[in-house]
Write an enzyme that holds these catalytic residues in place. Structure first.
Site, PDB file in Angstrom:
ATOM      1  CG  ASP A  69      -6.491  -1.678  -0.917  1.00  0.00           C
ATOM      2  OD1 ASP A  69      -6.652  -2.907  -1.047  1.00  0.00           O
ATOM      3  OD2 ASP A  69      -5.579  -1.177  -0.235  1.00  0.00           O
ATOM      4  CG  ASP A 113      -2.054  -0.984   1.137  1.00  0.00           C
ATOM      5  OD1 ASP A 113      -2.339  -1.467   0.028  1.00  0.00           O
ATOM      6  OD2 ASP A 113      -2.665  -1.265   2.180  1.00  0.00           O
TER       7      ASP A 113
END
Length: 168
Positions: free
Chosen positions: A145, A127
């Protein structure tokens, strides 16, 4: 099982999401001058894009989207679950004829499989999109995501629209 043209659109969207997700992760991981990803410290800020609103910050997400249910113990369980969900979505795409639903399926499937690739490669999901400086959204996330979130919103929207059309 016959794969319809509209189902192919869902698969194409999924592939596009996977490619975009993996390319952005490869790009971000190439920024620091290190021999291995394991040398990048968690929390490393690659860039202050729009301080303090948008930064690119390295996070090893061992949970699901936006770091929920993290800890690392469920790596293979989450991987298998994501693959099963993606297979179910792939089948659902063959049964659908609504464009919004197909788009939603493609987004969720692509996002899930984009993160599966990371779990298999690294043991965690990479991320890096960090908008925590806004004080509104504390999580660091990635393209996959975002695609999952957009896909779920589109699934909900499709559900409302198809219910309303059925009642009319």
């Amino acid at each position: 099982m016959k794969i319809t043209r509209i189902a192919l659109a869902a698969y194409g969207i999924a592939v596009l999401i996977i490619v975009l997700d993996q390319l952005t992760k490869a790009w971000i991981l190439s920024l620091p001058d290190v021999a291995s990803v394991s040398q990048i410290p968690v929390g490393y800020v690659f860039a202050e894009v729009i301080p303090p609103i948008l930064r690119f910050t390295f996070v090893q997400n061992t949970g699901v989207s936006f770091g929920l249910f993290g800890g690392g113990e469920a790596r293979w369980g989450l991987t298998i679950f994501s693959v099963i969900v993606s297979a179910g979505l792939a089948w659902w795409a063959t049964q659908s004829d609504r464009r919004l639903l197909i788009t939603a399926i493609g987004f969720v499937m692509g996002g899930a499989l984009g993160n599966v690739i990371d779990r298999i490669r690294f043991g965690y999901v990479v991320d890096f999109i960090d908008v925590s400086g806004t004080g509104v959204f504390p999580w660091v996330f990635n393209i996959a995501d975002s695609a999952i979130t957009i896909g779920v919103v589109l699934l909900i929207l499709d559900s409302f629209l198809s219910d309303r059309a059925a009642k009319a």
